[in-house]
Design a protein around this motif. Sequence first.
Motif, PDB file in Angstrom:
ATOM      1  N   ASP A  10       0.817  -1.211   0.000  1.00  0.00           N
ATOM      2  CA  ASP A  10       0.000   0.000   0.000  1.00  0.00           C
ATOM      3  C   ASP A  10       0.855   1.267   0.000  1.00  0.00           C
ATOM      4  N   GLN A  11       2.123   1.127   0.306  1.00  0.00           N
ATOM      5  CA  GLN A  11       2.979   2.307   0.447  1.00  0.00           C
ATOM      6  C   GLN A  11       3.059   3.148  -0.829  1.00  0.00           C
ATOM      7  N   PRO A  12       3.250   2.569  -2.026  1.00  0.00           N
ATOM      8  CA  PRO A  12       3.394   3.419  -3.204  1.00  0.00           C
ATOM      9  C   PRO A  12       2.216   4.354  -3.433  1.00  0.00           C
ATOM     10  N   ALA A  13       0.996   3.850  -3.246  1.00  0.00           N
ATOM     11  CA  ALA A  13      -0.183   4.688  -3.456  1.00  0.00           C
ATOM     12  C   ALA A  13      -0.283   5.773  -2.392  1.00  0.00           C
ATOM     13  N   ARG A  14      -0.039   5.405  -1.140  1.00  0.00           N
ATOM     14  CA  ARG A  14      -0.098   6.403  -0.073  1.00  0.00           C
ATOM     15  C   ARG A  14       0.968   7.474  -0.267  1.00  0.00           C
ATOM     16  N   GLN A  15       2.142   7.055  -0.710  1.00  0.00           N
ATOM     17  CA  GLN A  15       3.228   7.991  -0.927  1.00  0.00           C
ATOM     18  C   GLN A  15       2.888   8.951  -2.070  1.00  0.00           C
ATOM     19  N   ALA A  16       2.262   8.430  -3.121  1.00  0.00           N
ATOM     20  CA  ALA A  16       1.851   9.271  -4.241  1.00  0.00           C
ATOM     21  C   ALA A  16       0.874  10.343  -3.769  1.00  0.00           C
ATOM     22  N   GLU A  17      -0.073   9.952  -2.942  1.00  0.00           N
ATOM     23  CA  GLU A  17      -1.049  10.905  -2.427  1.00  0.00           C
ATOM     24  C   GLU A  17      -0.388  11.947  -1.529  1.00  0.00           C
ATOM     25  N   ALA A  18       0.595  11.509  -0.728  1.00  0.00           N
ATOM     26  CA  ALA A  18       1.269  12.443   0.180  1.00  0.00           C
ATOM     27  C   ALA A  18       2.099  13.466  -0.583  1.00  0.00           C
ATOM     28  N   VAL A  19       2.872  13.009  -1.573  1.00  0.00           N
ATOM     29  CA  VAL A  19       3.699  13.933  -2.355  1.00  0.00           C
ATOM     30  C   VAL A  19       2.817  14.894  -3.136  1.00  0.00           C
ATOM     31  N   ALA A  20       1.759  14.375  -3.751  1.00  0.00           N
ATOM     32  CA  ALA A  20       0.843  15.230  -4.499  1.00  0.00           C
ATOM     33  C   ALA A  20       0.186  16.252  -3.586  1.00  0.00           C
ATOM     34  N   GLY A  21      -0.100  15.848  -2.344  1.00  0.00           N
ATOM     35  CA  GLY A  21      -0.691  16.776  -1.391  1.00  0.00           C
ATOM     36  C   GLY A  21       0.228  17.934  -1.062  1.00  0.00           C
ATOM     37  N   VAL A  22       1.537  17.655  -0.944  1.00  0.00           N
ATOM     38  CA  VAL A  22       2.504  18.719  -0.681  1.00  0.00           C
ATOM     39  C   VAL A  22       2.493  19.739  -1.828  1.00  0.00           C
ATOM     40  N   LEU A  23       2.287  19.253  -3.049  1.00  0.00           N
ATOM     41  CA  LEU A  23       2.290  20.121  -4.227  1.00  0.00           C
ATOM     42  C   LEU A  23       0.920  20.729  -4.503  1.00  0.00           C
ATOM     43  N   GLY A  24      -0.050  20.392  -3.674  1.00  0.00           N
ATOM     44  CA  GLY A  24      -1.360  21.017  -3.795  1.00  0.00           C
ATOM     45  C   GLY A  24      -2.297  20.384  -4.795  1.00  0.00           C
ATOM     46  N   HIS A  25      -1.989  19.171  -5.256  1.00  0.00           N
ATOM     47  CA  HIS A  25      -2.841  18.503  -6.233  1.00  0.00           C
ATOM     48  C   HIS A  25      -3.078  17.051  -5.838  1.00  0.00           C
ATOM     49  N   PRO A  26      -3.836  16.835  -4.765  1.00  0.00           N
ATOM     50  CA  PRO A  26      -4.077  15.471  -4.291  1.00  0.00           C
ATOM     51  C   PRO A  26      -4.747  14.582  -5.341  1.00  0.00           C
ATOM     52  N   GLU A  27      -5.486  15.198  -6.282  1.00  0.00           N
ATOM     53  CA  GLU A  27      -6.155  14.391  -7.304  1.00  0.00           C
ATOM     54  C   GLU A  27      -5.143  13.661  -8.187  1.00  0.00           C
ATOM     55  N   LEU A  28      -3.976  14.276  -8.416  1.00  0.00           N
ATOM     56  CA  LEU A  28      -2.932  13.604  -9.187  1.00  0.00           C
ATOM     57  C   LEU A  28      -2.403  12.405  -8.419  1.00  0.00           C
ATOM     58  N   GLY A  29      -2.255  12.574  -7.101  1.00  0.00           N
ATOM     59  CA  GLY A  29      -1.797  11.466  -6.273  1.00  0.00           C
ATOM     60  C   GLY A  29      -2.777  10.311  -6.286  1.00  0.00           C
ATOM     61  N   SER A  30      -4.068  10.641  -6.263  1.00  0.00           N
ATOM     62  CA  SER A  30      -5.085   9.586  -6.316  1.00  0.00           C
ATOM     63  C   SER A  30      -5.015   8.837  -7.638  1.00  0.00           C
ATOM     64  N   ARG A  31      -4.825   9.569  -8.722  1.00  0.00           N
ATOM     65  CA  ARG A  31      -4.746   8.929 -10.040  1.00  0.00           C
ATOM     66  C   ARG A  31      -3.521   8.020 -10.140  1.00  0.00           C
ATOM     67  N   LEU A  32      -2.367   8.535  -9.681  1.00  0.00           N
ATOM     68  CA  LEU A  32      -1.158   7.710  -9.729  1.00  0.00           C
ATOM     69  C   LEU A  32      -1.294   6.509  -8.807  1.00  0.00           C
ATOM     70  N   GLY A  33      -1.826   6.730  -7.611  1.00  0.00           N
ATOM     71  CA  GLY A  33      -2.002   5.635  -6.667  1.00  0.00           C
ATOM     72  C   GLY A  33      -2.927   4.562  -7.198  1.00  0.00           C
TER      73      GLY A  33
END
Length: 382
Positions: free
Chosen positions: A203-226
């Motif tokens: 589960d780490q890769p998806a959670r990490q994608a969401e966390a990094v995207a959140g820092v950049l202000g675009h959590p939706e990108l993190g959700s898509r990558l995850g």
Amino acid sequence: MDTVSVLYPRHNAWGVLTGALALAVGLTGCQPGSYSDDGERQELAGERPALSEIDWLADPKGWQGPSTALLSSDTVEPITEAPPEPDLPRTVTSQDLDGDREVTVEGAERIIAVDLAGSLAQTVVGLGYGDRLVGRDISTEIPGLDDLPVVTGTGHAISPESVLELRPDLILTDGTVGPIDVMLQLREAGIPVVFIREEPGLDQPARQAEAVAGVLGHPELGSRLGERIEREINRVVATIAQNIPPERSERLSMVFLYLRGANGIYYLFGEESGAGELITALGGIDVAGEIGWEGLRPVTDEALVAANPDLILVMSTGLDSVGGAEELVTLKPAIGLTRAGQQLRFVDMADNVVLGFGPRTPLVLDALARAIYAPEQSPPIR
């Protein structure tokens, strides 16, 4: 009290893997070393048939001999080629080793993402922001980033001078490179340093994608990558499940062993390291989990013989350090008494890949499955 728990009390599972990877550095006697790449990239398998089309072993327990798991590619495909501008400034939560801290990120034009396995840089690339990376750790091997300055040495110690020269406006890390005092000094110098720490596992890769995207202000990108990573992981896991023996008694029992021959060090990855999830996804029986082995601890001869795995997963440099599979069972007779030792059934993979848990995790599972279930097509390379 467990040393790892003392160092990393907030996320014990994350701390176990961090301690394990740090151990890999410490036990090899690495020093900060050269802050430049040695030019050697991990070997790749290249194009090959789909996992579903390989010739799977009818009797996985009957195979004899070692094999090496190789990624087919080290490329990370971005979720979009035209990501939106980071939505900044914003205040985010940094998971510092001593507790959460609020950090204000003003910009992300020049990013440095560093960790032992290079998974944070992979995540930045996966989100589409790879062109904003201005430096890399020594573990990051992604096409297109080869010419970036390396800011960590062979001992994964970060060079503050190298970082400051690159004038980053954001540093992403997970605490696995340091020393931590240097990271905090970089923050004191005015660079926002954000710690992103996720427990190791599939589960780490998806959670990490969401966390990094959140820092950049675009959590939706993190959700898509995850979601893409999870979909690809599930596809590989489903293919494995369809092709392994249906009876549990016919499946391979496995352990993940950390070894350094020159030091006579043998550690077993237990619960909270992520190794158990990897083994289960590969259709194996996680022996360490079944015997309740926790964390990363030295393994005794008695424990090894009692575990009696059919197959042993190892890091490539660890197997190299003992001179290969045949030399290992000579140096460690207890391993030779196990079914894996008697059949030289070892599967090795590059250290910074096998437990990296980043966007390339689906490729890691694919490569390991081939080495385990189609070893003739994945021969040893060492």
